[in-house]
Design a protein around this motif. Sequence first.
Motif, mmCIF file in Angstrom:
data_model
loop_
_atom_site.group_PDB
_atom_site.id
_atom_site.type_symbol
_atom_site.label_atom_id
_atom_site.label_comp_id
_atom_site.label_asym_id
_atom_site.label_seq_id
_atom_site.Cartn_x
_atom_site.Cartn_y
_atom_site.Cartn_z
ATOM 1 N N MET A 1 0.852 -1.729 0.368
ATOM 2 C CA MET A 1 -0.127 0.386 0.096
ATOM 3 C C MET A 1 0.949 1.460 0.013
ATOM 4 O O MET A 1 2.211 1.402 1.028
ATOM 5 N N SER A 2 0.736 2.072 -1.094
ATOM 6 C CA SER A 2 1.161 3.205 -0.776
ATOM 7 C C SER A 2 0.897 4.436 0.121
ATOM 8 O O SER A 2 -0.196 4.080 0.444
ATOM 9 N N ASP A 3 1.425 5.369 0.251
ATOM 10 C CA ASP A 3 1.829 5.714 1.573
ATOM 11 C C ASP A 3 0.609 6.961 1.553
ATOM 12 O O ASP A 3 0.414 7.497 0.670
ATOM 13 N N ILE A 4 -0.060 7.358 2.866
ATOM 14 C CA ILE A 4 -1.257 7.779 2.265
ATOM 15 C C ILE A 4 -1.028 9.819 2.379
ATOM 16 O O ILE A 4 0.074 10.100 3.636
ATOM 17 N N ASP A 5 -1.387 10.202 1.171
ATOM 18 C CA ASP A 5 -0.947 12.149 1.397
ATOM 19 C C ASP A 5 -1.976 12.643 2.286
ATOM 20 O O ASP A 5 -2.499 13.088 1.553
ATOM 21 N N TRP A 6 -2.110 12.439 3.876
ATOM 22 C CA TRP A 6 -3.703 13.463 4.120
ATOM 23 C C TRP A 6 -3.990 14.508 3.929
ATOM 24 O O TRP A 6 -5.095 15.300 3.827
ATOM 25 N N ARG A 7 -2.756 15.282 3.513
ATOM 26 C CA ARG A 7 -3.211 16.572 3.051
ATOM 27 C C ARG A 7 -4.130 16.785 1.384
ATOM 28 O O ARG A 7 -4.617 17.892 1.820
ATOM 29 N N ASP A 8 -4.060 15.837 0.625
ATOM 30 C CA ASP A 8 -4.955 15.718 -0.500
ATOM 31 C C ASP A 8 -6.480 14.862 0.576
ATOM 32 O O ASP A 8 -7.291 15.164 -0.892
ATOM 33 N N LEU A 9 -6.635 14.341 1.247
ATOM 34 C CA LEU A 9 -8.050 13.854 1.370
ATOM 35 C C LEU A 9 -8.710 15.069 2.057
ATOM 36 O O LEU A 9 -8.838 15.825 3.157
ATOM 37 N N PRO A 10 -9.715 14.574 2.319
ATOM 38 C CA PRO A 10 -11.502 16.143 2.325
ATOM 39 C C PRO A 10 -11.216 15.229 3.905
ATOM 40 O O PRO A 10 -11.042 14.896 4.467
ATOM 41 N N SER A 11 -11.534 16.280 5.314
ATOM 42 C CA SER A 11 -12.181 15.867 6.503
ATOM 43 C C SER A 11 -12.241 15.007 6.906
ATOM 44 O O SER A 11 -13.314 14.631 6.287
ATOM 45 N N LEU A 12 -12.045 14.474 7.427
ATOM 46 C CA LEU A 12 -13.444 12.842 7.821
ATOM 47 C C LEU A 12 -14.381 13.635 8.076
ATOM 48 O O LEU A 12 -15.827 12.382 8.306
ATOM 49 N N SER A 13 -14.466 14.459 9.017
ATOM 50 C CA SER A 13 -15.648 14.425 9.811
ATOM 51 C C SER A 13 -16.951 15.162 8.325
ATOM 52 O O SER A 13 -17.613 14.899 7.942
ATOM 53 N N SER A 14 -16.582 15.650 7.220
ATOM 54 C CA SER A 14 -17.312 15.397 6.019
ATOM 55 C C SER A 14 -17.226 14.104 5.554
ATOM 56 O O SER A 14 -18.414 14.317 4.953
ATOM 57 N N LEU A 15 -16.016 12.925 5.233
ATOM 58 C CA LEU A 15 -16.277 11.633 5.254
ATOM 59 C C LEU A 15 -17.645 10.740 5.687
ATOM 60 O O LEU A 15 -18.759 10.391 5.194
ATOM 61 N N ARG A 16 -17.256 11.308 6.929
ATOM 62 C CA ARG A 16 -18.334 10.651 7.427
ATOM 63 C C ARG A 16 -19.802 11.469 7.493
ATOM 64 O O ARG A 16 -20.722 10.298 7.750
ATOM 65 N N ALA A 17 -20.310 12.549 7.743
ATOM 66 C CA ALA A 17 -21.750 12.901 6.962
ATOM 67 C C ALA A 17 -22.126 12.665 6.089
ATOM 68 O O ALA A 17 -22.665 12.206 5.717
ATOM 69 N N PHE A 18 -21.303 12.610 4.989
ATOM 70 C CA PHE A 18 -21.568 11.985 3.795
ATOM 71 C C PHE A 18 -22.098 10.428 3.811
ATOM 72 O O PHE A 18 -23.038 9.780 3.421
ATOM 73 N N GLU A 19 -21.691 9.932 3.896
ATOM 74 C CA GLU A 19 -20.950 7.878 4.209
ATOM 75 C C GLU A 19 -22.738 7.689 5.215
ATOM 76 O O GLU A 19 -24.048 7.057 4.726
ATOM 77 N N ALA A 20 -22.964 8.507 6.412
ATOM 78 C CA ALA A 20 -24.007 8.149 7.277
ATOM 79 C C ALA A 20 -25.578 9.213 6.324
ATOM 80 O O ALA A 20 -26.459 8.195 6.306
ATOM 81 N N THR A 21 -25.664 10.343 5.482
ATOM 82 C CA THR A 21 -26.518 10.783 4.964
ATOM 83 C C THR A 21 -26.708 9.547 3.907
ATOM 84 O O THR A 21 -28.313 9.417 3.456
ATOM 85 N N ALA A 22 -26.096 9.458 3.446
ATOM 86 C CA ALA A 22 -26.251 7.911 2.089
ATOM 87 C C ALA A 22 -26.555 6.584 2.342
ATOM 88 O O ALA A 22 -27.684 6.509 1.780
ATOM 89 N N ARG A 23 -25.882 5.978 3.289
ATOM 90 C CA ARG A 23 -26.312 5.131 4.370
ATOM 91 C C ARG A 23 -27.345 4.650 4.522
ATOM 92 O O ARG A 23 -28.543 3.810 4.818
ATOM 93 N N LEU A 24 -27.945 6.236 4.876
ATOM 94 C CA LEU A 24 -29.490 6.302 6.326
ATOM 95 C C LEU A 24 -30.356 7.312 5.118
ATOM 96 O O LEU A 24 -31.539 7.785 5.545
ATOM 97 N N ASP A 25 -29.797 7.099 4.020
ATOM 98 C CA ASP A 25 -31.231 8.445 2.994
ATOM 99 C C ASP A 25 -31.514 9.737 3.934
ATOM 100 O O ASP A 25 -32.750 9.654 3.302
ATOM 101 N N GLY A 26 -30.592 10.155 3.832
ATOM 102 C CA GLY A 26 -30.824 11.467 4.125
ATOM 103 C C GLY A 26 -30.560 12.560 4.670
ATOM 104 O O GLY A 26 -29.794 11.704 6.179
ATOM 105 N N PHE A 27 -30.478 13.956 5.573
ATOM 106 C CA PHE A 27 -29.673 14.338 6.338
ATOM 107 C C PHE A 27 -30.618 13.886 7.827
ATOM 108 O O PHE A 27 -28.983 14.560 8.850
ATOM 109 N N SER A 28 -31.872 14.271 7.862
ATOM 110 C CA SER A 28 -32.473 14.004 9.252
ATOM 111 C C SER A 28 -31.813 12.701 10.109
ATOM 112 O O SER A 28 -31.365 12.804 11.038
ATOM 113 N N ALA A 29 -31.947 11.838 9.678
ATOM 114 C CA ALA A 29 -31.776 10.762 10.011
ATOM 115 C C ALA A 29 -29.878 10.754 10.174
ATOM 116 O O ALA A 29 -29.603 10.009 11.468
ATOM 117 N N ALA A 30 -29.258 11.230 9.297
ATOM 118 C CA ALA A 30 -28.091 10.961 9.854
ATOM 119 C C ALA A 30 -27.710 11.954 10.838
ATOM 120 O O ALA A 30 -26.744 11.538 10.979
#
Length: 296
Positions: free
Chosen positions: A1-30
Motif C-alpha cells: 500500500m502506498s503512503d497516504i498524503d493526508w493533505r490531499d484527503l477531505p476532512s474525516l468529519s465531511s466524509l463521515r457526514a456523507f457516508e451517514a447521509t447515503a447509508r441512512l437516506d437523508g440529512f435528518s437520519a444522518a
Amino acid sequence: MSDIDWRDLPSLSSLRAFEATARLDGFSAAARALNVTPAAVAQQVRGLEAELGVTLVRRQGRGLVLTPEGAGLVAALTDGFGTIAEAVTRVRQDEAQRSVRVSTTQGFAQWVMMPGLARFWEAHPDIRVSMDITSKLADLGDGRIDIAIRSGPADFSWPGTEAELLMRSRYILIGAPDLAARVRTTADLQHMPWIFDPRNGSEPRWLAQLGLDPKTLRVTEIASPVLEVASAVQGYGLMFGVESIVRTELEAGRLVEIPCDILPEAAYFIVTAPGPRRQRVQVFIDWLKDSFGTGD
C-alpha cells in the motif's frame, strides 16, 4: 500500500457526514446518528462536494439519490469505516481480556501486595493481575510489563521511566525473640550470628556505622527475602529488614525489633513507561496508592 498524503484527503468529519447521509437516506437520519443538526450535515456534504468538484447527492422528490460518483465513494467509505470499526472493537476486546502486568520483588509481593489483592478484586472483579517476581528493573519499553514496584533512595530515578513515590518504610534490625534478648548493648552485636542479603550493598556500611567488621562476624548469606525472613524466625541470625515487609512477623511476635538508630528509610516507587497509561493500569495504580501509599 502506498503512503497516504493526508493533505490531499477531505476532512474525516465531511466524509463521515456523507457516508451517514447515503447509508441512512437523508440529512435528518444522518444528523440523529451523528448527534448534530441536519443543517450541519448538509453543510459538511456540500463542502465535500465543493472540495471534490463533483455532485455526490441530488434531491429527488422528498428524498436524496446518489450520483454515480457518490455511489462509488460511499461504497469505499462504508467498507473503510466498517474495517476501522472492526479493528477498534478487536482492540477493545483485547484490552478487556488483558491483565495488568506488575513486576515487583518477592518480599513486596508476598508481604505487602498479596494480602490486600483480594480487596482489589472485590472492587474490580473484571481486572486480572499477573506478576513478574524479580529484583531486576523490568524493561518497561517493550510493553510486556505495565508497572514495576521497586525500592531505592528517596531521590532515586530510573532513566527513561516515570517514577512516583508509593510508600516509605523504616529499615530495622530484627531477630527471633530468644536471640534478640541476648542483645543488651551494641557490643553484643559482635557475638551474634547474622543473615545478610548479598545483593544489598548497604549492609556492610550499616555494620561499619555500628562499629562491626563483617569479616569477623558469623554470617549466612541468603539471596531470597522469603528465606531470609524464615531463617531469622528460626533464630539463625539477626537481619536488617524493611518494617512494612516484616510487619506480619513482628505483630505475631515471631520477630522483634532491636533498637538501632543509624538505619535509613526505604522508599518504594511505582515505575511506569513514559506516556499515557491504560485505564486498567491507572485503576490499579490508584488502588496501590489508596491501600499502601504514605505520601511524599
